[in-house]
Write an enzyme that holds these catalytic residues in place. Structure first.
Site, PDB file in Angstrom:
ATOM      1  N   ASP A  55       0.832  -1.205   0.000  1.00  0.00           N
ATOM      2  CA  ASP A  55       0.000   0.000   0.000  1.00  0.00           C
ATOM      3  C   ASP A  55       0.874   1.266   0.000  1.00  0.00           C
ATOM      4  O   ASP A  55       0.357   2.380  -0.080  1.00  0.00           O
ATOM      5  CB  ASP A  55      -1.017  -0.001   1.155  1.00  0.00           C
ATOM      6  CG  ASP A  55      -0.364  -0.031   2.523  1.00  0.00           C
ATOM      7  OD1 ASP A  55       0.868  -0.169   2.612  1.00  0.00           O
ATOM      8  OD2 ASP A  55      -1.104   0.070   3.531  1.00  0.00           O
ATOM      9  N   SER A  56       2.209   1.068   0.018  1.00  0.00           N
ATOM     10  CA  SER A  56       3.115   2.205  -0.211  1.00  0.00           C
ATOM     11  C   SER A  56       2.852   2.824  -1.579  1.00  0.00           C
ATOM     12  O   SER A  56       3.276   3.950  -1.841  1.00  0.00           O
ATOM     13  CB  SER A  56       4.574   1.756  -0.098  1.00  0.00           C
ATOM     14  OG  SER A  56       4.814   0.636  -0.920  1.00  0.00           O
TER      15      SER A  56
ATOM     16  N   ASP B  60      -1.250  -6.094  -0.434  1.00  0.00           N
ATOM     17  CA  ASP B  60      -1.506  -5.437   0.847  1.00  0.00           C
ATOM     18  C   ASP B  60      -2.996  -5.141   0.995  1.00  0.00           C
ATOM     19  O   ASP B  60      -3.611  -4.606   0.068  1.00  0.00           O
ATOM     20  CB  ASP B  60      -0.750  -4.096   0.878  1.00  0.00           C
ATOM     21  CG  ASP B  60       0.214  -3.995   2.035  1.00  0.00           C
ATOM     22  OD1 ASP B  60       0.067  -4.752   3.014  1.00  0.00           O
ATOM     23  OD2 ASP B  60       1.124  -3.162   1.945  1.00  0.00           O
TER      24      ASP B  60
ATOM     25  N   LYS C  80      -1.567  -9.277   2.788  1.00  0.00           N
ATOM     26  CA  LYS C  80      -0.802  -8.846   3.963  1.00  0.00           C
ATOM     27  C   LYS C  80      -1.646  -7.915   4.820  1.00  0.00           C
ATOM     28  O   LYS C  80      -2.363  -7.070   4.300  1.00  0.00           O
ATOM     29  CB  LYS C  80       0.492  -8.146   3.530  1.00  0.00           C
ATOM     30  CG  LYS C  80       1.311  -7.591   4.693  1.00  0.00           C
ATOM     31  CD  LYS C  80       2.742  -7.289   4.290  1.00  0.00           C
ATOM     32  CE  LYS C  80       2.958  -5.965   3.640  1.00  0.00           C
ATOM     33  NZ  LYS C  80       2.534  -4.796   4.436  1.00  0.00           N
TER      34      LYS C  80
ATOM     35  N   GLU D 166      -1.505  -5.586   8.602  1.00  0.00           N
ATOM     36  CA  GLU D 166      -0.650  -5.035   9.652  1.00  0.00           C
ATOM     37  C   GLU D 166      -1.245  -5.329  11.028  1.00  0.00           C
ATOM     38  O   GLU D 166      -2.469  -5.299  11.212  1.00  0.00           O
ATOM     39  CB  GLU D 166      -0.497  -3.524   9.460  1.00  0.00           C
ATOM     40  CG  GLU D 166       0.227  -3.163   8.163  1.00  0.00           C
ATOM     41  CD  GLU D 166       0.482  -1.669   8.012  1.00  0.00           C
ATOM     42  OE1 GLU D 166       0.210  -0.899   8.953  1.00  0.00           O
ATOM     43  OE2 GLU D 166       0.962  -1.280   6.933  1.00  0.00           O
TER      44      GLU D 166
ATOM     45  N   GLU E  17       9.171  -4.411  10.253  1.00  0.00           N
ATOM     46  CA  GLU E  17       9.558  -3.091   9.746  1.00  0.00           C
ATOM     47  C   GLU E  17       9.988  -2.175  10.886  1.00  0.00           C
ATOM     48  O   GLU E  17       9.316  -2.083  11.930  1.00  0.00           O
ATOM     49  CB  GLU E  17       8.371  -2.456   8.992  1.00  0.00           C
ATOM     50  CG  GLU E  17       8.704  -1.056   8.474  1.00  0.00           C
ATOM     51  CD  GLU E  17       7.730  -0.528   7.420  1.00  0.00           C
ATOM     52  OE1 GLU E  17       6.799  -1.262   7.031  1.00  0.00           O
ATOM     53  OE2 GLU E  17       7.918   0.629   6.999  1.00  0.00           O
TER      54      GLU E  17
HETATM   55  O1  KIV Z   1       3.533  -1.126   1.560  1.00  0.00           O
HETATM   56  C1  KIV Z   1       4.684  -1.591   1.530  1.00  0.00           C
HETATM   57  O2  KIV Z   1       5.462  -1.320   0.612  1.00  0.00           O
HETATM   58  C2  KIV Z   1       5.080  -2.469   2.626  1.00  0.00           C
HETATM   59  C3  KIV Z   1       6.520  -2.895   2.694  1.00  0.00           C
HETATM   60  C4  KIV Z   1       7.380  -1.760   2.999  1.00  0.00           C
HETATM   61  C5  KIV Z   1       6.712  -4.022   3.638  1.00  0.00           C
HETATM   62  O3  KIV Z   1       4.278  -2.803   3.435  1.00  0.00           O
END
Ligand code: KIV
Length: 296
Positions: free
Chosen positions: A54-55, A93, A123, A125, A192
Site C-alpha cells: 500500500d506504499s 496489501d 498482507k 498489519e 519493519e
Molecule cells: O507497503 C509496503 O510497501 C510495505 C513494505 C514496505 C513491507 O508494506
C-alpha cells in the site's frame, strides 16, 4: 527439492517455497511492484516475492500516507502486477480500513484480491490484536502475511514513523505479536523499523520466515520499496534504504534530450518517419504535376 539460483529459469515460488528457504537458510528476496512494467522487471530478475504494497499510495498515487488508498485502487494495481508476474509469489496489501472493522468484511475484501486481482496471499498489519481476523482469512483458504513493528497504517497511533521495539516492554509486546502470528499460521512476517537485535530474536523464535525492512540483516529475507531502490521517491531516503540505481537521473536526462531534439527539429528524422510506397509516390507526383499544369 533444490531451489534455482537467482537469474536462471526457476520454479513457481509459493508460500511453501519461502518456508523451505528459511529452513535451508537461503535468503528470501522481496520487492514491491505496482504495475506491469515493474512486475516484469522484478519477476524476470528472479525476486522471490512481488509485494503490491500500500506504499503505492505515495509512490504511485502521490498521497501523503497509506491511509487513504482504497481496495479498488489497490486492486487496479494488483491486476496489472498479476499480468507481469510469472514465477514470484504475489502478495497484495490489504489497505487501511479493509480488515480492521469486521472479520466478514476482511474475508470478503481478501477474497477480492484473490478472485479479481490474482493475488496468492494478502498482507495485514498488526500482531496479537489482528490474530482473530487473520485466522478467519486463513480459514477462507487465503494465505496471510503478517506485518509488525513500524506499521505505517498506525501512523496516527504511533505519532509518526518511529522505530518500534526500543524498550523492554515494547520488545516483549513485539515477541508476543510475532508468536501469535506464527501460531495463527501466517505465511511470513514482515518486520519493519525495529532494532536489529529484536528482529534477530523474533527470527529465531518463529517458524514463519521473517522479511525485514529497516530490521537489520538477520531476518530470513529482505524487502525494499521498488521506488526507493531506483531513486524515484523524491525525498530524503530512510536510513535503511540502499539505492541501487538512479532512475530519476536516467528519466530526467531522457526527457530533457527529447525536449531539446523536438525544439531544435532534430526529432523525428527521416529514418524515423514512414514513407509512401514507390508506386503511390509516383502516382501522387503525376497527379500533382497535372494539377499544376491545369493551373497554368
Ligand atoms: O507497503 C509496503 O510497501 C510495505 C513494505 C514496505 C513491507 O508494506
Amino acid at each position: 527439492m533444490s531451489l534455482t539460483p537467482i537469474g536462471e529459469p526457476r520454479q513457481k515460488i509459493t508460500t511453501a517455497t519461502i518456508r523451505e528457504k528459511k529452513s535451508l537458510h537461503q535468503p528470501i528476496t522481496c520487492l514491491t511492484a505496482y504495475d506491469y512494467a515493474t512486475a516484469r522487471l522484478v519477476d524476470e530478475a528472479g525476486i522471490d516475492i512481488a509485494l503490491v504494497g500500500d506504499s503505492l499510495a505515495m509512490t504511485m498515487l502521490g498521497y501523503e500516507n497509506t491511509l487513504s488508498v482504497t481496495v479498488d485502487e489497490m486492486l487496479h494495481h494488483v491486476k496489472a502486477v498479476r499480468r507481469g508476474v510469472k514465477d514470484a509469489l504475489l502478495i497484495a496489501d490489504m489497505p487501511y480500513g479493509s480488515y480492521q472493522a469486521d472479520p466478514n468484511e476482511a474475508v470478503h475484501n481478501a477474497a477480492r484480491f484473490v478472485k479479481e486481482g490474482g493475488a496468492e496471499a494478502v498482507k495485514m498489519e498488526g500482531g496479537e490484536k489482528r490474530v482473530d481476523v487473520i485466522r478467519r482469512v486463513i480459514d477462507a483458504e487465503i494465505p496471510v502475511a503478517g506485518h509488525i513493528g513500524l506499521t505505517p497504517q498506525s501512523v496516527n497511533m504511533m505519532g509518526g514513523y518511529k522505530v518500534q521495539g526500543k524498550t523492554l516492554n515494547a520488545i516483549e509486546q513485539l515477541m508476543r505479536d510475532a508468536v501469535a502470528l506464527d501460531r495463527a499460521g501466517v505465511a511470513c512476517i514482515y518486520l519493519e523499523g525495529i532494532p536489529r537485535e529484536v528482529a534477530t530474536m523474533i527470527t529465531a523464535e518463529v517458524e514463519a520466515p521473517t522479511i525485514g525492512i529497516g530490521a537489520g540483516p538477520d531476518c530470513d529475507g529482505q524487502v525494499l520499496v521498488f521506488h526507493d531502490l531506483v531513486n524515484l521517491t523524491f525525498g530524503h531516503p530512510a536510513k535503511f534504504v540502499r539505492r541501487y540505481g538512479d532512475a530519476a537521473a536516467l528519466i530526467t536526462q531522457s526527457v530533457l534530450a527529447f525536449k531539446a531534439d523536438v525544439v531544435s527539429h532534430q526529432f523525428p528524422n527521416d529514418a524515423e518517419s514512414y514513407h509512401l510506397p514507390k508506386e503511390t509516390q509516383a502516382a501522387l507526383e503525376t497527379v500533382l504535376h497535372r494539377k499544376q499544369a491545369m493551373r497554368r
